[in-house]
Scaffold this active site. Structure first.
Site, PDB file in Angstrom:
ATOM      1  N   LYS A 243       0.826  -1.215   0.000  1.00 26.51           N
ATOM      2  CA  LYS A 243       0.000   0.000   0.000  1.00 26.51           C
ATOM      3  C   LYS A 243       0.863   1.268   0.000  1.00 26.51           C
ATOM      4  O   LYS A 243       0.651   2.189  -0.799  1.00 26.51           O
ATOM      5  CB  LYS A 243      -0.917  -0.024   1.228  1.00 26.51           C
ATOM      6  CG  LYS A 243      -1.743   1.208   1.411  1.00 26.51           C
ATOM      7  CD  LYS A 243      -2.861   1.293   0.414  1.00 26.51           C
ATOM      8  CE  LYS A 243      -3.584   2.623   0.521  1.00 26.51           C
ATOM      9  NZ  LYS A 243      -4.717   2.711  -0.355  1.00 26.51           N
ATOM     10  N   CYS A 298      -4.429   9.860   1.098  1.00 27.87           N
ATOM     11  CA  CYS A 298      -3.539   8.740   0.736  1.00 27.87           C
ATOM     12  C   CYS A 298      -2.279   9.219   0.014  1.00 27.87           C
ATOM     13  O   CYS A 298      -1.186   9.132   0.552  1.00 27.87           O
ATOM     14  CB  CYS A 298      -4.290   7.746  -0.141  1.00 27.87           C
ATOM     15  SG  CYS A 298      -5.606   6.918   0.730  1.00 27.87           S
TER      16      CYS A 298
HETATM   17  N1  LIG Z   1     -10.040   7.920   2.106  1.00 31.45           N
HETATM   18  C1  LIG Z   1      -9.520   7.092   1.214  1.00 31.45           C
HETATM   19  O1  LIG Z   1      -9.734   7.208   0.018  1.00 31.45           O
HETATM   20  C2  LIG Z   1      -8.643   5.946   1.666  1.00 31.45           C
HETATM   21  C3  LIG Z   1      -8.372   4.918   0.743  1.00 31.45           C
HETATM   22  C4  LIG Z   1      -7.586   3.862   1.138  1.00 31.45           C
HETATM   23  C5  LIG Z   1      -7.034   3.855   2.424  1.00 31.45           C
HETATM   24  N2  LIG Z   1      -7.277   4.867   3.291  1.00 31.45           N
HETATM   25  C6  LIG Z   1      -6.697   4.780   4.624  1.00 31.45           C
HETATM   26  O2  LIG Z   1      -7.719   4.329   5.520  1.00 31.45           O
HETATM   27  C7  LIG Z   1      -7.557   4.955   6.809  1.00 31.45           C
HETATM   28  C8  LIG Z   1      -8.820   5.685   7.192  1.00 31.45           C
HETATM   29  O3  LIG Z   1      -9.041   6.739   6.279  1.00 31.45           O
HETATM   30  P1  LIG Z   1     -10.453   7.423   6.080  1.00 31.45           P
HETATM   31  O4  LIG Z   1     -10.355   8.216   4.828  1.00 31.45           O
HETATM   32  O5  LIG Z   1     -11.549   6.411   6.203  1.00 31.45           O
HETATM   33  O6  LIG Z   1     -10.493   8.374   7.355  1.00 31.45           O
HETATM   34  P2  LIG Z   1     -11.750   9.226   7.879  1.00 31.45           P
HETATM   35  O7  LIG Z   1     -11.202  10.394   8.581  1.00 31.45           O
HETATM   36  O8  LIG Z   1     -12.742   9.403   6.774  1.00 31.45           O
HETATM   37  O9  LIG Z   1     -12.435   8.260   8.937  1.00 31.45           O
HETATM   38  C9  LIG Z   1     -11.826   7.863  10.105  1.00 31.45           C
HETATM   39  C10 LIG Z   1     -12.870   7.767  11.207  1.00 31.45           C
HETATM   40  O10 LIG Z   1     -12.223   7.218  12.350  1.00 31.45           O
HETATM   41  C11 LIG Z   1     -12.697   7.877  13.507  1.00 31.45           C
HETATM   42  N3  LIG Z   1     -11.703   7.681  14.554  1.00 31.45           N
HETATM   43  C12 LIG Z   1     -10.499   8.281  14.709  1.00 31.45           C
HETATM   44  N4  LIG Z   1      -9.844   7.762  15.752  1.00 31.45           N
HETATM   45  C13 LIG Z   1     -10.651   6.815  16.272  1.00 31.45           C
HETATM   46  C14 LIG Z   1     -10.556   5.929  17.377  1.00 31.45           C
HETATM   47  N5  LIG Z   1      -9.444   5.905  18.130  1.00 31.45           N
HETATM   48  N6  LIG Z   1     -11.572   5.103  17.644  1.00 31.45           N
HETATM   49  C15 LIG Z   1     -12.706   5.121  16.877  1.00 31.45           C
HETATM   50  N7  LIG Z   1     -12.839   5.933  15.807  1.00 31.45           N
HETATM   51  C16 LIG Z   1     -11.843   6.762  15.516  1.00 31.45           C
HETATM   52  C17 LIG Z   1     -12.917   9.308  13.068  1.00 31.45           C
HETATM   53  O11 LIG Z   1     -13.867   9.954  13.898  1.00 31.45           O
HETATM   54  C18 LIG Z   1     -13.412   9.124  11.624  1.00 31.45           C
HETATM   55  O12 LIG Z   1     -14.835   9.088  11.537  1.00 31.45           O
HETATM   56  C19 LIG Z   1      -6.338   5.814   6.691  1.00 31.45           C
HETATM   57  O13 LIG Z   1      -5.213   5.084   7.098  1.00 31.45           O
HETATM   58  C20 LIG Z   1      -6.239   6.099   5.193  1.00 31.45           C
HETATM   59  O14 LIG Z   1      -4.914   6.385   4.792  1.00 31.45           O
HETATM   60  C21 LIG Z   1      -8.097   5.911   2.950  1.00 31.45           C
END
Ligand SMILES: NC(=O)c1ccc[n+]([C@@H]2O[C@H](COP(=O)([O-])OP(=O)(O)OC[C@H]3O[C@@H](n4cnc5c(N)ncnc54)[C@H](O)[C@@H]3O)[C@@H](O)[C@H]2O)c1
Length: 463
Positions: A243, A298
């Site tokens: 990744k 990302c």
């Molecule tokens: N957004 C994308 O397109 C994408 C794609 C692939 C991978 N990722 C990866 O996935 C991961 C999440 O990204 P995302 O875009 O979904 O983030 P996001 O900010 O949209 O969602 C994360 C959620 O987690 C919650 N959160 C934070 N800390 C927490 C905790 N300790 N306990 C419970 N909830 C908690 C937040 O309130 C939030 O709602 C990251 O590592 C990102 O790099 C994101």
């Protein structure tokens, strides 16, 4: 009790966690989603989606109809689960160093509830070594259980591409790695149960698919891995690296085409035509396109995690550093183009009304994280421009209610995000009915000749 009969906890219900939780519920699992945000949890429990994405909204509706999904902010809600999927953010801090706090917070929530035979999967993007060096010790310390012996720890990096009409959480091929061979088998079986695809081994892919990839194209290589398949990696670090490195490859390539755009500007070439020409070669290429900057959680972040891990291990990856600097410098470059065009028309930036179209980091998503918009706005504000801002998906930074209001009275338009509704309107808009004399197309999404035909100066990035 078999693992696949167990309840699932999804920690973090954002762009990654919500579609995953909804998919698990759709596939018949009982799912509890845990998030820190009260408003998000309240909305989800009413069956309403906090993310503007049709595919996610549909998945959530199916999950709610199945009555298999509930959301909570109460950490005790994840008790009695057999599978824990961690989907919390993995940002960088002010120094661009990995911020592990949300990931560690998720581990602290899970650990007291862990039982023998459970599966913990980190889906968040992390640097190679994070699961073994950070997640495993914390879970072991707080649960008094041994990873690999008492419970399984796996990494299955999410590849979801928000706003993509074809690739979604149910069909994107996945890779999975774990701290033990039993762990990777259990995790692969779990993912196959929600994705419905085959389980592959990375070494079989090399043998069966790579020769074809060499003969044909990258596109065919991707298509040859079945939709929704799960590929087992030979270590958890390999899965983490897949990744971090795939996003870094993208970042470096975008930086390179941004460089080609600057060369094209200097040589008076049209870089988009050239890239489209190069794209006709059916093997060994992207295409990647230049633009106003790279954003999102990302591509703008993962290379920093990889760089930090590599630096710590004694190797400073100069190419990644340069790519980040190049991509971070694109808002400045875009403003320099704007300044040149305004200069040609005899307008200073200071006091001139400029319409900035787009806040989201990419088209047709409501996500503004790391968007080049912020840097561009900061630069223009420092120069004293009178800014009007409009984005049809991210409304938080809007200074006006509509595209018409945004353009009204503006001498220049800068396109940061090419949302399809806005570009469609712009394409049908006769600029002669406005005060606009300059367009800087930060996404190369308009036909420059049509715009120039309306007596408006037009420049894209590299064209
Ligand atoms: N957004 C994308 O397109 C994408 C794609 C692939 C991978 N990722 C990866 O996935 C991961 C999440 O990204 P995302 O875009 O979904 O983030 P996001 O900010 O949209 O969602 C994360 C959620 O987690 C919650 N959160 C934070 N800390 C927490 C905790 N300790 N306990 C419970 N909830 C908690 C937040 O309130 C939030 O709602 C990251 O590592 C990102 O790099 C994101």
């Amino acid at each position: 009790m078999k693992l696949l009969d167990r309840k699932i906890a999804v920690i973090g219900l954002g762009y990654v966690g919500l579609p995953l939780a909804a998919l698990c519920a759709k596939k018949g699992y009982e799912v509890v989603g845990l998030d820190l945000s009260e408003p998000v949890v309240a909305l989800l429990n009413q069956g309403k989606c906090h993310i503007k994405d049709e595919a996610v909204e549909q998945l959530l509706a199916t999950a709610v109809a199945s009555a298999n999904f509930t959301a909570t902010t109460n950490a005790e809600g994840v008790a009695d689960c057999g599978v824990y999927l961690i989907c919390v953010p993995t940002p960088v801090d002010a120094n661009n160093d990995p911020d592990l706090a949300p990931l560690e917070g998720a581990c602290r929530v899970i650990a007291p509830h862990l039982n023998k035979g459970d599966l913990v999967v980190v889906e968040s993007t992390v640097f190679p070594g994070t699961c073994e060096q950070v997640v495993a010790p914390l879970l072991e310390e707080l649960s008094n259980l041994d990873v690999g012996k008492d419970f399984h720890l796996a990494h299955c990096p999410e590849r979801v591409n928000p706003g993509d009409p074809f690739w979604g959480s149910e069909n994107i091929p996945r890779v999975v790695g774990a701290t033990s061979s039993e762990g990777v088998a259990v995790a692969a079986e779990f993912y196959a149960s929600i994705l419905g695809g085959d389980i592959l081994d990375v070494r079989d892919i090399k043998l069966s698919l790579r020769p074809k990839f060499r003969e044909t194209s990258e596109g065919l290589h991707i298509a040859q891995v079945p939709l929704g398949s799960v590929t087992k990696m030979h270590s958890i670090r390999d899965a983490e690296a897949v990744k971090a490195m795939e996003n870094t490859v993208r970042d470096v390539n975008i930086a390179f085409v941004n460089e080609l755009a600057k060369i094209s500007d200097a040589l008076e070439l049209d870089v988009v035509d050239i890239i489209d020409g190069m794209a006709t070669k059916p093997f060994g290429k992207g295409p990647f396109y230049p633009g106003v900057g790279v954003g999102g959680h990302c591509i703008a972040v993962d290379p920093e995690w990889l760089k930090a891990a590599s630096k710590k291990a004694g190797y400073m990856p100069e190419m990644i550093q340069l790519a980040r600097m190049t991509n971070n410098g694109m808002p400045e470059y875009t403003v320099s183009i704007l300044q040149d065009l305004l200069n040609e028309k005899g307008y200073p930036v200071k006091g001139t009304k400029i319409a900035v179209l787009g806040v989201a980091y990419k088209r047709n998503v409501d996500d503004p994280r790391e968007s080049p918009f912020y840097k561009l706005r900061e630069i223009l504000q420092k120069k004293g421009a009178e800014l009007s801002v409009f984005d049809s998906w991210v409304t938080s930074e809007n200074t006006v209610q509509s595209l018409d209001q945004c353009i009204g009275g503006a001498k220049a338009i800068v396109i940061v995000t090419e949302h399809s509704d806005v570009t469609e309107k712009l394409r049908n808009f006769d600029l002669r009915d406005s005060d606009v004399e300059v367009i800087v197309d930060g996404r190369n999404c308009l036909d420059g000749n049509v715009i120039k035909g309306q007596d408006v100066l037009y420049r894209g990035i590299g064209r």
